[in-house]
Scaffold this active site. Structure first.
Site, PDB file in Angstrom:
ATOM      1  N   GLY A 105      17.321   2.462  23.125  1.00  0.00           N
ATOM      2  CA  GLY A 105      17.532   1.247  22.329  1.00  0.00           C
ATOM      3  C   GLY A 105      18.268   1.601  21.048  1.00  0.00           C
ATOM      4  N   ILE A 106      18.178   0.699  20.067  1.00  0.00           N
ATOM      5  CA  ILE A 106      18.964   0.894  18.842  1.00  0.00           C
ATOM      6  C   ILE A 106      18.498   2.129  18.075  1.00  0.00           C
ATOM      7  CG2 ILE A 106      19.728  -0.187  16.703  1.00  0.00           C
ATOM      8  CD1 ILE A 106      20.525  -2.321  18.337  1.00  0.00           C
ATOM      9  N   LYS A 141      20.977   4.521   7.705  1.00  0.00           N
ATOM     10  CA  LYS A 141      22.408   4.271   7.481  1.00  0.00           C
ATOM     11  C   LYS A 141      23.020   5.331   6.570  1.00  0.00           C
ATOM     12  CE  LYS A 141      21.494   1.824  10.070  1.00  0.00           C
ATOM     13  NZ  LYS A 141      20.300   1.238  10.672  1.00  0.00           N
ATOM     14  N   LYS A 169       0.795  -1.234   0.000  1.00  0.00           N
ATOM     15  CA  LYS A 169       0.000   0.000   0.000  1.00  0.00           C
ATOM     16  C   LYS A 169       0.828   1.286   0.000  1.00  0.00           C
ATOM     17  CE  LYS A 169      -0.571   0.381   4.998  1.00  0.00           C
ATOM     18  NZ  LYS A 169      -1.473   0.667   6.084  1.00  0.00           N
ATOM     19  N   HIS A 173      46.981  -9.738   7.970  1.00  0.00           N
ATOM     20  CA  HIS A 173      47.597  -8.646   8.728  1.00  0.00           C
ATOM     21  C   HIS A 173      47.922  -7.482   7.789  1.00  0.00           C
ATOM     22  CE1 HIS A 173      49.978  -6.591  11.716  1.00  0.00           C
ATOM     23  NE2 HIS A 173      50.924  -6.416  10.797  1.00  0.00           N
ATOM     24  N   HIS A 187      17.111  -8.822   8.392  1.00  0.00           N
ATOM     25  CA  HIS A 187      17.706 -10.095   7.960  1.00  0.00           C
ATOM     26  C   HIS A 187      16.993 -11.291   8.566  1.00  0.00           C
ATOM     27  CE1 HIS A 187      20.046  -8.115  11.121  1.00  0.00           C
ATOM     28  NE2 HIS A 187      20.189  -9.302  11.663  1.00  0.00           N
TER      29      HIS A 187
HETATM   30  P1  FAD Z   1       7.900  -3.885   7.031  1.00  0.00           P
HETATM   31  O1  FAD Z   1       9.225  -3.551   6.489  1.00  0.00           O
HETATM   32  O2  FAD Z   1       7.292  -2.986   8.027  1.00  0.00           O
HETATM   33  O3  FAD Z   1       6.948  -4.049   5.767  1.00  0.00           O
HETATM   34  C1  FAD Z   1       5.584  -4.246   5.849  1.00  0.00           C
HETATM   35  C2  FAD Z   1       4.928  -3.593   4.652  1.00  0.00           C
HETATM   36  O4  FAD Z   1       3.570  -4.006   4.597  1.00  0.00           O
HETATM   37  C3  FAD Z   1       4.904  -2.078   4.704  1.00  0.00           C
HETATM   38  O5  FAD Z   1       5.523  -1.522   3.574  1.00  0.00           O
HETATM   39  C4  FAD Z   1       3.422  -1.719   4.766  1.00  0.00           C
HETATM   40  O6  FAD Z   1       3.104  -0.568   4.015  1.00  0.00           O
HETATM   41  C5  FAD Z   1       2.779  -2.940   4.142  1.00  0.00           C
HETATM   42  N1  FAD Z   1       1.408  -3.187   4.584  1.00  0.00           N
HETATM   43  C6  FAD Z   1       0.937  -3.252   5.850  1.00  0.00           C
HETATM   44  N2  FAD Z   1      -0.371  -3.563   5.876  1.00  0.00           N
HETATM   45  C7  FAD Z   1      -0.735  -3.700   4.570  1.00  0.00           C
HETATM   46  C8  FAD Z   1      -1.964  -4.010   3.944  1.00  0.00           C
HETATM   47  N3  FAD Z   1      -3.072  -4.282   4.640  1.00  0.00           N
HETATM   48  N4  FAD Z   1      -1.987  -4.055   2.592  1.00  0.00           N
HETATM   49  C9  FAD Z   1      -0.875  -3.801   1.857  1.00  0.00           C
HETATM   50  N5  FAD Z   1       0.304  -3.497   2.409  1.00  0.00           N
HETATM   51  C10 FAD Z   1       0.378  -3.453   3.752  1.00  0.00           C
HETATM   52  N6  FAD Z   1      16.596  -3.837  10.776  1.00  0.00           N
HETATM   53  C11 FAD Z   1      17.816  -4.294  10.476  1.00  0.00           C
HETATM   54  O7  FAD Z   1      17.967  -5.509  10.338  1.00  0.00           O
HETATM   55  N7  FAD Z   1      18.883  -3.460  10.310  1.00  0.00           N
HETATM   56  C12 FAD Z   1      18.757  -2.129  10.463  1.00  0.00           C
HETATM   57  O8  FAD Z   1      19.729  -1.407  10.296  1.00  0.00           O
HETATM   58  C13 FAD Z   1      17.488  -1.602  10.790  1.00  0.00           C
HETATM   59  N8  FAD Z   1      17.314  -0.271  10.922  1.00  0.00           N
HETATM   60  C14 FAD Z   1      16.075   0.217  11.206  1.00  0.00           C
HETATM   61  C15 FAD Z   1      15.942   1.580  11.386  1.00  0.00           C
HETATM   62  C16 FAD Z   1      14.709   2.120  11.684  1.00  0.00           C
HETATM   63  C17 FAD Z   1      14.568   3.612  11.840  1.00  0.00           C
HETATM   64  C18 FAD Z   1      13.575   1.263  11.799  1.00  0.00           C
HETATM   65  C19 FAD Z   1      12.217   1.829  12.104  1.00  0.00           C
HETATM   66  C20 FAD Z   1      13.713  -0.100  11.653  1.00  0.00           C
HETATM   67  C21 FAD Z   1      14.973  -0.635  11.359  1.00  0.00           C
HETATM   68  N9  FAD Z   1      15.163  -2.014  11.209  1.00  0.00           N
HETATM   69  C22 FAD Z   1      16.406  -2.497  10.934  1.00  0.00           C
HETATM   70  C23 FAD Z   1      14.043  -2.978  11.333  1.00  0.00           C
HETATM   71  C24 FAD Z   1      13.531  -3.372   9.939  1.00  0.00           C
HETATM   72  O9  FAD Z   1      13.126  -2.211   9.257  1.00  0.00           O
HETATM   73  C25 FAD Z   1      12.362  -4.347  10.064  1.00  0.00           C
HETATM   74  O10 FAD Z   1      12.735  -5.445  10.839  1.00  0.00           O
HETATM   75  C26 FAD Z   1      11.913  -4.836   8.696  1.00  0.00           C
HETATM   76  O11 FAD Z   1      11.507  -3.774   7.893  1.00  0.00           O
HETATM   77  C27 FAD Z   1      10.763  -5.844   8.848  1.00  0.00           C
HETATM   78  O12 FAD Z   1      10.284  -6.225   7.587  1.00  0.00           O
HETATM   79  P2  FAD Z   1       8.758  -6.636   7.360  1.00  0.00           P
HETATM   80  O13 FAD Z   1       8.650  -6.932   5.911  1.00  0.00           O
HETATM   81  O14 FAD Z   1       8.355  -7.648   8.341  1.00  0.00           O
HETATM   82  O15 FAD Z   1       7.904  -5.337   7.707  1.00  0.00           O
HETATM   83  P1  NAD Z   2      14.154  -1.259  21.474  1.00  0.00           P
HETATM   84  O1  NAD Z   2      13.231  -2.251  22.051  1.00  0.00           O
HETATM   85  O2  NAD Z   2      15.426  -1.699  20.893  1.00  0.00           O
HETATM   86  O3  NAD Z   2      14.534  -0.180  22.578  1.00  0.00           O
HETATM   87  C1  NAD Z   2      13.586   0.554  23.288  1.00  0.00           C
HETATM   88  C2  NAD Z   2      14.222   1.075  24.552  1.00  0.00           C
HETATM   89  O4  NAD Z   2      13.310   1.977  25.160  1.00  0.00           O
HETATM   90  C3  NAD Z   2      14.519  -0.007  25.574  1.00  0.00           C
HETATM   91  O5  NAD Z   2      15.848   0.124  26.004  1.00  0.00           O
HETATM   92  C4  NAD Z   2      13.513   0.269  26.691  1.00  0.00           C
HETATM   93  O6  NAD Z   2      13.993  -0.067  27.967  1.00  0.00           O
HETATM   94  C5  NAD Z   2      13.299   1.760  26.551  1.00  0.00           C
HETATM   95  N1  NAD Z   2      12.006   2.252  27.054  1.00  0.00           N
HETATM   96  C6  NAD Z   2      10.779   1.709  26.873  1.00  0.00           C
HETATM   97  N2  NAD Z   2       9.845   2.471  27.447  1.00  0.00           N
HETATM   98  C7  NAD Z   2      10.483   3.532  28.012  1.00  0.00           C
HETATM   99  C8  NAD Z   2      10.062   4.673  28.748  1.00  0.00           C
HETATM  100  N3  NAD Z   2       8.785   4.889  29.031  1.00  0.00           N
HETATM  101  N4  NAD Z   2      10.985   5.554  29.160  1.00  0.00           N
HETATM  102  C9  NAD Z   2      12.305   5.348  28.881  1.00  0.00           C
HETATM  103  N5  NAD Z   2      12.746   4.296  28.186  1.00  0.00           N
HETATM  104  C10 NAD Z   2      11.858   3.397  27.751  1.00  0.00           C
HETATM  105  O7  NAD Z   2      13.269  -0.444  20.407  1.00  0.00           O
HETATM  106  P2  NAD Z   2      13.656   0.647  19.315  1.00  0.00           P
HETATM  107  O8  NAD Z   2      15.007   1.197  19.556  1.00  0.00           O
HETATM  108  O9  NAD Z   2      12.496   1.567  19.254  1.00  0.00           O
HETATM  109  O10 NAD Z   2      13.702  -0.211  17.995  1.00  0.00           O
HETATM  110  C11 NAD Z   2      12.563  -0.922  17.510  1.00  0.00           C
HETATM  111  C12 NAD Z   2      12.958  -2.096  16.692  1.00  0.00           C
HETATM  112  O11 NAD Z   2      13.595  -1.716  15.486  1.00  0.00           O
HETATM  113  C13 NAD Z   2      13.928  -3.008  17.430  1.00  0.00           C
HETATM  114  O12 NAD Z   2      13.403  -4.318  17.377  1.00  0.00           O
HETATM  115  C14 NAD Z   2      15.188  -2.905  16.678  1.00  0.00           C
HETATM  116  O13 NAD Z   2      15.872  -4.152  16.634  1.00  0.00           O
HETATM  117  C15 NAD Z   2      14.760  -2.470  15.283  1.00  0.00           C
HETATM  118  N6  NAD Z   2      15.855  -1.661  14.731  1.00  0.00           N
HETATM  119  C16 NAD Z   2      17.019  -2.263  14.412  1.00  0.00           C
HETATM  120  C17 NAD Z   2      18.080  -1.507  13.968  1.00  0.00           C
HETATM  121  C18 NAD Z   2      19.348  -2.179  13.622  1.00  0.00           C
HETATM  122  O14 NAD Z   2      19.352  -3.385  13.463  1.00  0.00           O
HETATM  123  N7  NAD Z   2      20.454  -1.459  13.471  1.00  0.00           N
HETATM  124  C19 NAD Z   2      17.967  -0.145  13.866  1.00  0.00           C
HETATM  125  C20 NAD Z   2      16.780   0.444  14.231  1.00  0.00           C
HETATM  126  C21 NAD Z   2      15.728  -0.332  14.654  1.00  0.00           C
END
Ligand code: FAD
Ligand code: NAD
Length: 471
Positions: free
Chosen positions: A186-187, A54, A37, A450, A327
């Protein structure tokens, strides 16, 4: 799609989980349609997650390094200026290139791409509200739900993606905030805090727990990176909970209190980033029309073959169990298609790496010390600091360490934790070692070129089963 056409597989969601499954299904010769969507493929990861973050992390690091870390390297630079608009444009160029690339891969693998919102009409039929207007429906012998996740909101704060933002706003700010408060260390919190702090914002991270990094990060590594990020200028308030926020004025006021109760304090910010986790996204999917329920955390319940209680409907990625990582979604996508076409598939959830793309990076795979202690596993530790690694030293980039955790009796590797330059690339060797059931001695006896950073990896393994040479 025409009204009654039946596919072997209909996928709802074109994120990493959905698009990888679609390509794999096409390669296996299935007739497949993928409904998305958003208007572009790649989901959260490519559009507003992994990739744009990134891009900003890489370029803000370059900017910060040019400002603060050139003179001692013998490089004199003149007038350094930030052009945020251009930095955002570079980000968009990367995102557009990659999302279009997936459209190309869909064509190449005979995947039908349906732009619209899908909802279950019945157990085999998905009704689609087309983005360009109108409706259609597709029938699937199999249906795969891959609808992903969304940011968890903070009660009392209204997300406008300008003043109160999620990561989506944080990758698109038009100016550098003066003061930024990040709720959640968190991350997401730490990656975005890094970007905006490098570009000049005064950033304070408020974290409920006693350590930063979110679930899974080893406590020693967490302390190590916190120290380095602190030197870079990020402030931390740990063991602190956010009580309430007030976004009615021109700035935002955040009331915080020690997690165990006690002193209250109000933090002012012009931008507040809510980064307290993400939750599964199933709104408007029509799960109720087919009697599928979610658990108390919003996840669709599945069995080991990703099947719901309606066996031809499967679920993968962020919308169901496990770490929310791209991944991980990708591994599940391939396994789910293999279950459909071959009746078997496999993901090793014990060997999914995590990477935090700060500078230095943090990366790990397997268990951390706290988890091993809790499980009552006897383990030994081997660690090696980058300050003793020749390449890190020549690069003048030697903060951090590699740490191996191995079974005390068998020497089998149980976990590897790295904080250091290029940790995200280096962990791949650790994942392979874990997959192959390697011992720390196996890694220690493997030649590493190395001078490379990877020698720190080998030496940490040496320190686990015997002694490191250079430390
Ligand atoms: P999504 O990527 O969320 O995809 C779901 C898709 O479904 C969306 O495009 C949505 O529009 C669509 N959709 C939902 N409902 C419907 C519907 N009813 N009809 C049609 N389409 C629909 N992970 C990493 O491994 N490395 C990272 O560096 C990393 N960085 C991140 C940074 C940020 C800021 C965020 C927010 C996340 C990051 N993540 C990272 C997490 C990663 O983005 C997710 O784990 C990953 O995108 C999950 O893939 P997915 O396909 O399950 O869901
Ligand atoms: P997270 O779960 O990694 O971290 C959330 C943090 O917020 C935790 O440390 C928690 O203790 C804290 N927290 C929760 N409630 C709080 C409150 N009321 N006050 C203060 N602290 C509070 O979640 P995120 O950082 O939002 O990331 C969401 C998901 O996206 C994660 O699953 C992460 O793996 C994924 N992600 C991955 C990457 C990557 O792989 N490089 C990058 C971005 C996001």
């Amino acid at each position: 799609a025409t009204e009654t056409e039946e596919k072997d597989l209909v996928i709802i969601g074109g994120g990493v989980a959905g698009y990888v499954a679609a390509i794999k299904a096409g390669q296996e010769g299935l007739k497949v349609a993928c409904i998305e969507k958003r208007g572009t493929l790649g989901g959260t990861c490519l559009n507003v997650g992994c990739i744009p973050s990134k891009s900003l992390l890489n370029n803000s690091h370059l900017y910060h390094q040019i400002l603060h870390d050139t003179k001692n390297r013998g490089i004199e630079v003149g007038d350094v200026k930030l052009n945020l608009k251009q930095m955002m444009k570079a980000k968009e160029t990367s995102v557009n290139g990659l999302t279009k690339g997936i459209e190309f891969l869909f064509k190449k693998n005979n995947v039908e791409y349906i732009k619209g919102t899908g909802a279950f009409a019945d157990e085999h039929t998905v009704q689609v509200n087309l983005t360009e207007g109108g409706e259609t429906s597709v029938r699937g012998k199999n249906i795969l739900i891959a609808t992903g996740s969304e940011a968890t909101p903070f009660p009392g704060l209204t997300i406008d993606e300008k003043k109160v933002i999620t990561s989506t706003g944080a990758i698109a700010l038009e100016t550098v905030p003066k003061k930024m408060v990040v709720i959640g260390g968190g991350i997401i919190g730490l990656e975005m805090a890094s970007v905006w702090s490098r570009l000049g914002a005064e950033v304070t991270v408020v974290e409920f727990l006693g350590q930063i990094g979110g679930p899974g990060m080893d406590a020693e590594i967490s302390k190590n990176i916190q120290k380095t990020l602190g030197k870079q200028g990020i402030k931390f308030k740990l063991n602190t909970k956010v009580m309430e926020g007030d976004d009615s004025g021109s700035d935002v006021k955040i009331k915080v209190e020690a997690a165990k109760g006690g002193k209250e304090e109000t933090l002012d910010a012009d931008v507040v980033l809510v980064a307290i986790g993400r939750r599964p996204y199933t709104a408007g999917l029509g799960l109720e029309n087919i009697g599928l329920e979610t658990d108390n955390r919003g996840r669709i319940v599945i069995d080991q073959e990703y099947r719901t209680k309606i066996p031809h409907i499967r679920v993968i990625g962020d919308v169901t169990f496990g770490p929310m990582l791209a991944h991980k979604a990708e591994e599940e996508a391939v396994a789910a298609i293999e279950f459909i076409t071959k009746n078997y598939g496999h993901v090793n959830y014990g060997a999914i790496p995590s990477v935090m793309y700060t500078h230095p990076e943090v990366a790990w795979v397997g268990q951390n010390e706290a988890e091993l202690k809790e499980a009552g596993v006897k383990y030994k530790v081997g660690s090696f600091p980058f300050s003793a690694n020749s390449r890190a030293k020549t690069n003048l980039d030697s903060d951090g360490m590699v740490k191996f955790l191995a079974d005390a009796e068998t020497d089998r590797i149980l976990g590897i934790h790295i904080v250091g330059p290029n940790a995200g690339e280096m962990i791949a060797e650790g994942v392979l070692a874990l997959e192959y059931g390697a011992s720390s001695e196996d890694v220690a006896r493997t030649s590493h070129a190395h001078p490379t950073l990877a020698e720190a990896f080998k030496e940490a393994a040496m320190a686990t089963h015997g002694k490191a040479i250079h430390y």
